[in-house]
Write an enzyme that holds these catalytic residues in place. Structure first.
Site, PDB file in Angstrom:
ATOM      1  N   GLU A   1      51.688  61.652  31.012  1.00 24.24           N
ATOM      2  CA  GLU A   1      52.664  60.553  31.119  1.00 24.24           C
ATOM      3  C   GLU A   1      53.978  61.071  31.707  1.00 24.24           C
ATOM      4  O   GLU A   1      54.560  62.051  31.214  1.00 24.24           O
ATOM      5  CB  GLU A   1      52.908  59.922  29.742  1.00 24.24           C
ATOM      6  CG  GLU A   1      53.914  58.771  29.820  1.00 24.24           C
ATOM      7  CD  GLU A   1      53.913  57.819  28.646  1.00 24.24           C
ATOM      8  OE1 GLU A   1      53.024  57.925  27.775  1.00 24.24           O
ATOM      9  OE2 GLU A   1      54.817  56.948  28.622  1.00 24.24           O
TER      10      GLU A   1
ATOM     11  N   LYS B   1      43.073  59.053  20.316  1.00 28.18           N
ATOM     12  CA  LYS B   1      44.012  59.764  21.205  1.00 28.18           C
ATOM     13  C   LYS B   1      45.154  60.292  20.358  1.00 28.18           C
ATOM     14  O   LYS B   1      45.595  59.600  19.427  1.00 28.18           O
ATOM     15  CB  LYS B   1      44.543  58.831  22.294  1.00 28.18           C
ATOM     16  CG  LYS B   1      45.662  59.462  23.129  1.00 28.18           C
ATOM     17  CD  LYS B   1      45.966  58.686  24.390  1.00 28.18           C
ATOM     18  CE  LYS B   1      46.916  57.523  24.213  1.00 28.18           C
ATOM     19  NZ  LYS B   1      48.223  57.878  23.658  1.00 28.18           N
TER      20      LYS B   1
ATOM     21  N   ASP C   1      49.565  52.972  20.329  1.00 26.73           N
ATOM     22  CA  ASP C   1      50.616  52.723  19.339  1.00 26.73           C
ATOM     23  C   ASP C   1      51.789  51.999  19.995  1.00 26.73           C
ATOM     24  O   ASP C   1      52.744  51.596  19.323  1.00 26.73           O
ATOM     25  CB  ASP C   1      51.044  54.021  18.630  1.00 26.73           C
ATOM     26  CG  ASP C   1      51.529  55.094  19.591  1.00 26.73           C
ATOM     27  OD1 ASP C   1      51.587  54.835  20.809  1.00 26.73           O
ATOM     28  OD2 ASP C   1      51.854  56.198  19.106  1.00 26.73           O
TER      29      ASP C   1
ATOM     30  N   GLU D   1      49.026  62.441  20.649  1.00 28.88           N
ATOM     31  CA  GLU D   1      50.082  63.080  21.430  1.00 28.88           C
ATOM     32  C   GLU D   1      50.349  64.450  20.842  1.00 28.88           C
ATOM     33  O   GLU D   1      50.371  64.596  19.618  1.00 28.88           O
ATOM     34  CB  GLU D   1      51.386  62.264  21.327  1.00 28.88           C
ATOM     35  CG  GLU D   1      51.314  60.933  21.999  1.00 28.88           C
ATOM     36  CD  GLU D   1      52.612  60.140  21.829  1.00 28.88           C
ATOM     37  OE1 GLU D   1      53.657  60.716  21.464  1.00 28.88           O
ATOM     38  OE2 GLU D   1      52.556  58.926  22.047  1.00 28.88           O
TER      39      GLU D   1
ATOM     40  N   ASP E   1      44.875  55.070  19.151  1.00 35.99           N
ATOM     41  CA  ASP E   1      45.922  56.078  18.951  1.00 35.99           C
ATOM     42  C   ASP E   1      46.046  56.505  17.500  1.00 35.99           C
ATOM     43  O   ASP E   1      46.062  55.660  16.590  1.00 35.99           O
ATOM     44  CB  ASP E   1      47.279  55.506  19.393  1.00 35.99           C
ATOM     45  CG  ASP E   1      47.691  55.980  20.767  1.00 35.99           C
ATOM     46  OD1 ASP E   1      47.162  57.000  21.246  1.00 35.99           O
ATOM     47  OD2 ASP E   1      48.567  55.322  21.371  1.00 35.99           O
TER      48      ASP E   1
END
Ligand code: KIV
Length: 271
Positions: A188, A123, A54, A125, A93
């Site tokens: 990250e 993926k 993203d 978050e 994402d």
């Protein structure tokens, strides 16, 4: 010592290959791509995974964060990139805020990404709070890569793009993602010592970005890697090419040639 690829060159990399690479101590590579030419370049370089991040909102659209990326944009870029990749595992994402809207909506959006782009995984978050959502998507047969530490979609809550140092929180989030069935977890902006401990403790690979060299693999944004980013290059990036300088000088020379009537010349002119 020559590097053994995560999978043979003649077939698609799978999530199982990545798990095996971790067990065998073979570093995993992942780079982002957002369009067909960059997808082909990354794939042909032998990089294991291509991430349609993203981050497209920042590096392609020039936005200040990844928050504006929409599902429709991820579908559009995901389809283009997946079509350009023959060997790399393609991961797309899940854009903000779909993983926070309940498991069913997250499964619906993830299934659209898988069906309409041709990618092999998504993926997302999230903290440990998203474990149930990850488990639901995985139960639907969709491979999920987790993403903990600095979560750019939560940049305003985290107070900026900064290193995350809460060891217990990082452990809890990464462990929850793996226990929920994630096949790998992006770390990250995590201090090296914590990233190493998490990598040793998780049964699945960690893919680091700004998290030191102990992770099972590394990921970078395409534009940062090849020197195409205009600004905002994070300190953990190493540029392996200076493509932006090349393009800038080529464009200037073409402009000069046209205004001075040196282009087109006889070779570029039909008789
Ligand atoms: O969106 C993205 O590019 C990412 C990577 C930086 C891991 O999430």
């Amino acid at each position: 010592m020559s590097h053994q690829p995560a999978a043979p060159r003649d077939r698609r990399v799978t999530v199982t290959d990545l798990g095996r690479a971790k067990q065998q101590g073979r570093p995993i590579t992942m780079a982002t791509a957002y369009d067909w030419p960059s997808a082909r370049l990354v794939d042909e370089a032998g990089i294991d995974c291509v991430l349609v991040g993203d981050s497209v909102a920042m590096v392609v659209a020039g936005r200040d964060s990844t928050i504006p990326a929409t599902l429709e944009q991820m579908l559009y870029h995901g389809e283009i990139v997946a079509r350009g990749c023959r060997r790399a595992l393609v991961v797309v994402d899940l854009p903000f805020p779909l993983q926070h809207l309940g498991t069913i909506r997250a499964i619906e959006a993830s299934a659209r990404l898988l069906k309409e782009t041709g990618c092999q995984a998504i993926k997302l978050e999230g903290t440990a709070g998203q474990a149930e959502v990850i488990a639901g998507i995985v139960a639907a047969g969709i491979p999920v890569m987790g993403h903990v530490g600095l979560r750019p979609q939560a940049v305003h809550q985290l107070g900026g793009y900064r290193v995350q140092r809460d060891r217990d929180q990082l452990f809890e989030d990464a462990t929850a993602a793996a226990e929920a069935g994630a096949f790998a977890v992006v770390l990250e902006c995590v201090p090296e010592a914590i990233a190493r401990e998490i990598t040793e403790s998780l049964p699945v690979p960690t893919i680091g970005i700004g998290a030191g060299s102990s992770c099972s693999g590394q990921v970078l944004v395409f534009h940062d890697l090849v020197g195409l980013s205009q600004d905002r290059v994070p300190s953990f990036v190493r540029s392996y090419a200076a493509v932006g300088n090349d393009i800038r000088s080529g464009l200037r020379r073409w402009h000069e040639d046209v205004v001075n009537r040196r282009f087109p010349g006889p070779d570029e002119t039909p008789a």
